[in-house]
Scaffold this motif. Structure first.
Motif, short mmCIF file in Angstrom:
data_model
loop_
_atom_site.label_atom_id
_atom_site.label_comp_id
_atom_site.label_asym_id
_atom_site.label_seq_id
_atom_site.Cartn_x
_atom_site.Cartn_y
_atom_site.Cartn_z
N GLY A 1 0.66 -1.44 -0.33
CA GLY A 1 0.21 0.31 -0.29
C GLY A 1 1.04 0.99 0.16
N PHE B 1 -3.40 0.81 4.88
CA PHE B 1 -5.18 0.68 4.89
C PHE B 1 -5.26 -1.05 5.70
CE2 PHE B 1 -5.79 1.67 0.73
CZ PHE B 1 -6.78 2.06 0.48
N GLU B 2 -6.48 -1.01 6.42
CA GLU B 2 -6.73 -1.84 7.70
C GLU B 2 -6.49 -3.32 7.54
OE1 GLU B 2 -10.68 -1.53 8.86
OE2 GLU B 2 -10.26 -1.54 10.72
N ASP B 3 -6.70 -3.52 6.19
CA ASP B 3 -6.35 -5.00 5.85
C ASP B 3 -4.87 -5.31 5.97
OD1 ASP B 3 -5.58 -3.35 3.33
OD2 ASP B 3 -7.35 -5.01 2.23
N ASP C 1 -6.37 6.38 3.31
CA ASP C 1 -5.36 5.27 1.97
C ASP C 1 -3.47 5.19 3.74
OD1 ASP C 1 -4.54 8.19 0.86
OD2 ASP C 1 -3.35 6.58 -0.25
N GLN D 1 -6.61 4.84 7.43
CA GLN D 1 -7.34 3.57 8.23
C GLN D 1 -7.01 2.61 8.96
OE1 GLN D 1 -7.93 0.64 5.33
NE2 GLN D 1 -10.93 0.76 5.53
N ILE E 1 -15.87 3.57 1.53
CA ILE E 1 -15.31 2.66 2.24
C ILE E 1 -15.22 2.79 3.67
CG2 ILE E 1 -13.67 1.64 -0.04
CD1 ILE E 1 -10.63 3.43 1.49
#
Ligand SMILES: [Zn+2]
Length: 263
Positions: free
Chosen positions: A23, A42-44, A74, A77, A120
């Protein structure tokens, strides 16, 4: 245990570390056991990034700061998840970043871009401590100077460590800059000033928030500054333009009447 792939002494970038694109750039700065992260992305990917850090033999309890370069989704999160995994770390960012995240502003953070059908999740993120121009973050024996470099957004921070500048979304290796958009708080004259500051500093390396690390190049920066300076007077840049000289020319022409020889 994973070998630490430092890009510079005391600095690991997590995409370079993983040898794949995760990312935005996630910089780990460490000294004498203490460490901090500049952005988390990002969170994931937050958990995966922190797991890699653990596998590099950093103690999760020694993370001092989780820094937000600015409030874009981005970049931040994953902060809430990171703070859950690193509860003793202080989340830090610009006062404007803290406000946007506390209010859960979905427009300025780009969680919601309806024209691009982007919508998102923006978790509620608390910035524990605000930082701004002139502040210094200490990691072990290192001093990291905080710069406010507005333009992309008012809360954009950069960080200087010796001859390195963690330059956020100010400039990338190809001369492109972070998104310019009034709905994002972008400001062209401020952007030009931030780029001039980066041009004139004696740092040797720029470590951006997207894309590869690169050597600071005065000529390339000047080219970008010239482009943005021009944008200020171009109606294409809508609410970010400061004026449109053609309108003044038109007013003169209206007074004098249409002259095909001048058109
Ligand atoms: Zn960005």
């Amino acid at each position: 245990m994973l070998p630490r792939r430092e890009v510079f002494p005391h600095v690991i970038e997590m995409n370079y570390q993983a040898r794949q694109r995760l990312g935005c750039s996630v910089y780990l700065i460490h000294d004498a056991n203490e460490w901090m992260l500049i952005d988390i992305g990002f969170e994931d990917t937050a958990e995966e990034i922190i797991d890699i850090i653990r596998q590099m033999n950093f103690s999760l309890a020694d993370c001092k700061y989780l820094v937000a370069t600015h409030a874009d989704v981005d970049h931040i999160q994953g902060l809430k998840r990171a703070k859950e995994l690193l509860p003793q770390a202080q989340t830090v960012g610009h006062p404007e970043c803290r406000r946007l995240l506390a209010e859960g502003d979905r427009i300025v953070t780009y969680a919601e871009i309806s024209a691009e059908k982007i919508s998102i999740n923006l978790p509620t993120i608390k910035i524990d401590q605000t930082i701004d121009e002139g502040d210094v973050l200490k990691i072990g024996g290192l001093s990291i100077q905080v710069w406010n470099t507005p333009g992309h957004t008012p809360s954009q921070l950069s960080f200087r460590l010796g001859n390195l500048l963690f330059s956020g979304d100010n400039i990338y290796r190809d001369g492109c800059v972070g998104n310019i958009d009034a709905h994002h708080g972008s400001d062209l004259p401020a952007f030009v000033k931030s780029l001039e500051r980066i041009r004139d500093t004696d740092v040797e390396w720029l470590l951006p928030s997207h894309g590869p690390i690169f050597r600071k190049n005065r000529a390339m920066l000047q080219k970008t500054i010239d482009r943005l300076t021009e944008y200020q007077h171009m109606a294409d840049f809508g609410t970010c333009a400061v004026d449109w000289p053609l309108l003044e020319q038109w007013e003169d022409e209206l007074v004098q009447g249409f002259d095909p020889d001048k058109a």
